[in-house]
Scaffold this motif. Structure first.
Motif, PDB file in Angstrom:
ATOM      1  N   ARG A   1       0.843  -1.206   0.000  1.00  0.00           N
ATOM      2  CA  ARG A   1       0.000   0.000   0.000  1.00  0.00           C
ATOM      3  C   ARG A   1       0.877   1.254   0.000  1.00  0.00           C
ATOM      4  NH1 ARG A   1      -3.193  -2.014   4.478  1.00  0.00           N
ATOM      5  NH2 ARG A   1      -4.536  -3.608   3.618  1.00  0.00           N
ATOM      6  N   ALA A   2       1.966   1.200   0.781  1.00  0.00           N
ATOM      7  CA  ALA A   2       2.858   2.370   0.833  1.00  0.00           C
ATOM      8  C   ALA A   2       3.522   2.600  -0.528  1.00  0.00           C
ATOM      9  CB  ALA A   2       3.916   2.179   1.916  1.00  0.00           C
TER      10      ALA A   2
ATOM     11  N   ARG B   1       1.061   4.416  -2.567  1.00  0.00           N
ATOM     12  CA  ARG B   1       0.956   5.819  -2.139  1.00  0.00           C
ATOM     13  C   ARG B   1       2.132   6.650  -2.623  1.00  0.00           C
ATOM     14  NH1 ARG B   1      -0.540   3.907   2.849  1.00  0.00           N
ATOM     15  NH2 ARG B   1       1.546   4.227   3.687  1.00  0.00           N
ATOM     16  N   HIS B   2       3.306   6.040  -2.685  1.00  0.00           N
ATOM     17  CA  HIS B   2       4.502   6.791  -3.066  1.00  0.00           C
ATOM     18  C   HIS B   2       4.678   6.891  -4.576  1.00  0.00           C
ATOM     19  CE1 HIS B   2       5.605   6.643   1.130  1.00  0.00           C
ATOM     20  NE2 HIS B   2       6.548   7.502   0.858  1.00  0.00           N
TER      21      HIS B   2
ATOM     22  N   PRO C   1       6.072   0.943   7.156  1.00  0.00           N
ATOM     23  CA  PRO C   1       6.194   0.683   5.717  1.00  0.00           C
ATOM     24  C   PRO C   1       6.769   1.859   4.933  1.00  0.00           C
ATOM     25  CG  PRO C   1       3.879   0.851   6.350  1.00  0.00           C
ATOM     26  CD  PRO C   1       4.671   0.796   7.610  1.00  0.00           C
ATOM     27  N   THR C   2       6.501   3.108   5.384  1.00  0.00           N
ATOM     28  CA  THR C   2       7.014   4.233   4.595  1.00  0.00           C
ATOM     29  C   THR C   2       8.544   4.283   4.653  1.00  0.00           C
ATOM     30  OG1 THR C   2       6.554   5.618   6.483  1.00  0.00           O
ATOM     31  CG2 THR C   2       5.012   5.765   4.677  1.00  0.00           C
TER      32      THR C   2
END
Lengths: 266, 273
Positions: free
Chosen positions: A55-56, A59-60, A245-246
């Motif tokens: 998911r991260a 998002r990135h 995760p980020t």
């Protein structure tokens, strides 16, 4: 996040079904020829351990394809009755890449997945771009068995409840017999044995509160690798890709972009 | 936990004092992140070393093995400059002389906005002095972005945090209107794409996804034209990523520079038992 970019699929390797989580970027964003990224989970885990990281990545605005399989005998992928060792899992991963028509990929591993990644880079160097190893276990050479057992218990205290719950469910999916047999093979594997054969650039990531992998072992691995780098993330435990995760994604995307740029430079 | 403090040092370049913010490694604390060359941070137009303070704090927290330098370019912040505004090539040559003064033969460079044009000129004119580069929000100049588009972007840059706006006002006042206008003219006149093939250093282009000044097409075009370029967007950030998302900037840059270094450490095989 666009949900349709993340999906669960199945494929066949060695005549057995394999469950995969995939991330497909917007094709419009892929102006660069980037290598795909293969995520290898740890002992007793499954691709569920990578869901926050996937998911991260979405998002990135990650511009590369990402594949996270359940290795045979883990999660929803059936495996042979006997437990597979590190080199067998590494060879299986190359056959998975064949099945997905991926010639060469970056690897990211967590825990035992790092030993699989190192075995893959050692045995099939032409298939590997760069590697990001999160909380790498190193067999029984530097860390004794009792230290791993003790570390797993202590680490559980630092991990978020959600992760502990997920981990427990994944353990149940694997079963105790296979877990113990695989743990034995993991401890017998020695990633330091032919370490100079690993020519791929490799980032060792470690959460500063990691109970399972001692800092000394992680640093030793980074120093022993011909092209190793080390980075520590403050205040996080063993399953860094799950509980921060980020940080994992930023380190991984930055490092892999660096390896690709350096390859172009040569 | 060891945290290295940022402090200001003064260096002498071309007979003028230069204010440099520095994070130096601390004695015996093992580094928490690999860095194989010192890092030079170049600020943007009407900026100063102070733009990097948050980044320097993050770098300090990583207890790097080598120093990180953030100078005030001549005429900006606390560094006096010549009366005439310096053009991009002159700033690049000045940066090479600063590296001499700092006794650094080869450095990684991270730069922001106008600093990116200086970094590209430095890599083109002094290739041996530059290891890898991280460029944030590049870049204006002929063939990439017109003066009109730049002015529009500046007007629309309300997304930066308030803390940065105060800092930018102070730094712009230190620079003075005359020098500001003259430097903008030099910046827009510079052509970063000329001789871009001469830039052999691995180069990461970062762009805040909300950056109103530099459109994504410009940043991507630059990354594609660079011989060893890569592009990554930074979510939820505008133009000044090193201020608004300093942690993200540090992680991505240090990871990129570690990946771009051909050989990062001396392999030390374990003795067989």
């Amino acid at each position: 996040m666009t949900p349709k970019q993340l999906c669960i699929e199945t494929t066949r390797v060695d005549g057995r079904f394999v469950r995969l989580r995939r991330f497909r970027p917007d094709t419009a964003r892929c102006s660069f020829p980037t290598l795909p990224l293969l995520l290898l989970h740890g002992l007793g885990c499954s691709s569920d351990a990578w869901t926050p990281a996937l998911r991260a990545l979405a998002r990135h605005g990650c511009a590369r394809r990402v594949v996270a399989p359940d290795m045979p005998g883990y999660g929803h992928s059936p495996g042979p009755r006997r437990a597979l060792g590190m080199t067998e899992l590494a060879d299986w991963a190359t056959r998975l890449l064949d099945a997905l028509e991926i010639e060469r990929a970056h690897l990211a591993g967590n825990s035992m997945g790092c030993q699989v990644a190192l075995a893959l880079a050692r045995r099939h160097p032409e298939r590997v771009g760069g590697m990001v190893l999160t909380g790498p276990t190193t067999g029984a050479r530097l860390v004794p068995i009792w230290r791993y057992v003790f570390g797993l218990v202590v680490d559980g205290l630092h991990e978020p409840i959600v992760y502990n719950g997920t981990l427990f469910r994944m353990y149940l999916e694997m079963g105790l017999r296979r877990y113990l047999a695989t743990a034995k093979k993991m401890l017998a594997d020695d990633p330091f044995a032919q370490i100079t054969a690993v020519q791929a650039p490799c980032l060792i990531l470690r959460g500063a509160m990691d109970g399972v992998v001692p800092e000394r072992a992680a640093r030793q691995l980074a120093e022993s690798l011909p092209r190793g780098a080390f980075s520590e993330v403050t205040g996080k435990a063993h399953a860094l890709q799950f509980n921060h995760p980020t940080a994992f994604v930023q380190n991984a995307l930055g490092f892999l972009a660096g390896t690709e740029a350096a390859e172009e430079a040569r | 936990m060891g945290r290295n403090r940022t402090h200001a040092e003064w260096q002498n370049v071309d007979g003028r004092e230069v204010r440099v913010l520095v994070v130096r490694p601390r004695g015996n604390t093992p580094p928490r992140t690999t860095l194989d060359r010192p890092l030079l941070l170049l600020h943007g137009l009407a900026g100063g070393a102070d733009v990097w303070t948050r980044t320097l704090d993050c770098m300090g927290a990583q207890t790097l093995a080598l120093p990180v330098f953030a100078p005030d370019l001549p005429g900006c912040g606390g560094s006096p400059g010549p009366r005439a505004a310096m053009d991009v090539n002159a700033l690049a040559d000045w940066s090479a002389r600063l590296l001499d003064a700092l006794d650094v033969p080869c450095a990684h460079v991270a730069a922001q906005s106008l600093g990116c044009q200086v970094a590209l000129a430095l890599a083109r004119r002094h290739p041996a002095r530059v290891g890898g580069m991280t460029l944030v929000g590049p870049t204006t100049g002929r063939h990439l972005e017109s003066g009109g588009r730049y002015a529009l972007g500046m007007l629309a840059s309300f997304r930066e945090p308030l803390s940065y706006k105060w800092l930018a006002l102070r730094l712009a006042r230190q620079m003075g209107l005359r020098r500001y206008v003259a430097t903008v003219a030099q910046m827009l006149h510079d052509d970063p794409l000329a001789e871009i093939q001469a830039v052999r250093a691995p180069c990461l282009i970062l762009r805040g996804a909300l950056d109103p000044i530099i459109p994504e097409t410009v940043a991507r075009e630059l990354a594609e034209l660079l011989p060893c370029g890569a592009f990554l967007p930074v979510a939820h950030a505008a133009h000044i990523v090193p201020w608004s998302q300093s942690g993200v900037f540090c992680r991505i840059s240090l990871a990129f520079l570690a990946g771009a270094s051909p050989v990062s450490s001396n392999p030390q095989p374990l003795a067989n038992r």
